[in-house]
Design an enzyme around this catalytic site. Structure first.
Site, PDB file in Angstrom:
ATOM      1  NE  ARG A   1      -4.206  -1.526   0.064  1.00  0.00           N
ATOM      2  CZ  ARG A   1      -4.351  -2.610  -0.680  1.00  0.00           C
ATOM      3  NH1 ARG A   1      -3.363  -2.990  -1.482  1.00  0.00           N
ATOM      4  NH2 ARG A   1      -5.467  -3.322  -0.633  1.00  0.00           N
TER       5      ARG A   1
ATOM      6  CD  GLU B   1      -2.632   3.722  -4.922  1.00  0.00           C
ATOM      7  OE1 GLU B   1      -3.756   3.177  -5.044  1.00  0.00           O
ATOM      8  OE2 GLU B   1      -1.622   3.098  -4.605  1.00  0.00           O
TER       9      GLU B   1
ATOM     10  CG  HIS C   1      -3.126  -0.166  -6.549  1.00  0.00           C
ATOM     11  ND1 HIS C   1      -3.512   0.443  -5.374  1.00  0.00           N
ATOM     12  CD2 HIS C   1      -3.076  -1.499  -6.269  1.00  0.00           C
ATOM     13  CE1 HIS C   1      -3.703  -0.489  -4.440  1.00  0.00           C
ATOM     14  NE2 HIS C   1      -3.439  -1.674  -4.970  1.00  0.00           N
TER      15      HIS C   1
END
Length: 311
Positions: free
Chosen positions: A231, A260, A278
């Site tokens: 993450r 993000e 991602h």
């Protein structure tokens, strides 16, 4: 009558069709759609499908009095209010194990890309620059690989490392008894100091926020490379940008980053970083497995049976 399912993440047509065979689907992947869905259908919703990044807030849960199942499509669930949901008797599940191979593949793709400088070499070749005018890049094979988080994904990364004849070390909260051939380090900083390359595969959440900061990057050193497939919150972006710009470390490959989906402005101008949006856990195979796992969990739950992958 099919139970109502609120879907808070983007799904392809095939996945939506598969889920619609079991559920009355309320598709709301955008914030405005979510608000409208809760206002109109909140009283009927019995299940929610989300992911660790999108999550689900306490206030939204309270707008769904019949809610009994929350599923994170992937392994992560850092933005789910687990204890609150449990206090209401809501069953929580995730997609543990469904995209591990995909993420591990992507971790090595990023490692190879940044260490061997593949994006820059591609650009140079297109511009007519021959190898004699370019710096040589180090091997990936026969190096020391440190893995932060030896869970399902970290274990598969370690297996891939064996194919590159790498010595593997790892950091967890405690040593794993089923990994005696791997070297355990009781701190991330000690692991980084030992490693040539560091791959971050630990869960996100408050407990790992900025786990990778200035001290760890300094320990990794000017020949070290870091890859993050966990993450974005685990790596301190500002500290990483400073380390990359100053040559404190040699390079970074990131599939995840803070803020993000906006690209990390502190990093996009640096040539020694490779960025992907991602997508580490996304492939046709991984998405199909994740959706199938969700449906298996849902069928078992609504049949009064134990779920397969509880949180």
């Amino acid at each position: 009558m099919k139970p109502s399912l609120l879907v808070l993440i983007h799904l392809n047509d095939a996945s939506r069709a598969s889920i619609a065979a079991t559920f009355d689907v309320i598709y709301a992947p955008e914030p405005a759609q979510r608000e409208a869905a809760l206002a109109t259908h909140g009283a009927q919703i019995r299940a929610v499908l989300t992911n660790g990044t999108t999550g689900l807030g306490v206030a939204d849960i309270e707008r769904m009095p019949r809610l009994e199942l929350i599923s994170a499509l992937g392994a992560g669930y850092e933005n789910l209010p687990v204890e609150h949901a449990r206090s209401r008797g809501i069953v929580l599940v995730n997609g543990a194990g469904t995209n591990d191979h995909c993420v591990a593949d992507h971790a090595f793709a990023l490692l190879l890309a940044v260490v061997r400088d593949v994006p820059q070499l591609d650009r140079a070749t297109r511009e007519g620059v021959w190898r004699d005018h370019l710096p040589m890049r180090p091997n990936v094979s026969n190096k020391r690989l440190g893995i932060v988080g030896l869970g399902h994904i970290g274990t598969k990364i370690a297996r891939r490392a064996a194919g590159f004849d790498m010595e593997v070390g790892y950091h967890n909260r405690k040593p794993r008894g089923d990994a005696p051939s791997l070297r355990y380090f009781d701190s991330v900083e000690a692991l980084a100091q030992w490693s040539d390359f560091l791959i971050v595969a630990t869960p996100g959440g408050a407990g790992t926020r900025h786990l990778i900061g200035e001290a760890v990057l300094a320990a990794l050193g000017p020949r070290g490379f870091i890859v993050n497939v966990s993450r974005g919150s685990v790596v301190d972006t500002a500290a990483l940008a400073r380390a990359l710009a100053a040559g404190t470390i040699a390079g970074a490959g990131l599939d995840v980053y803070e803020g993000e989906p906006e690209p990390p402005q502190a990093l996009i101008g640096l040539r020694n970083v490779v960025l992907t949006p991602h997508v580490g856990g996304r492939s046709p195979e991984a998405i199909t497995a994740s959706v199938d796992n969700f449906l298996d969990n849902a069928r078992r739950h609504f049949a009064g049976e134990p779920v397969l992958t509880p949180i």
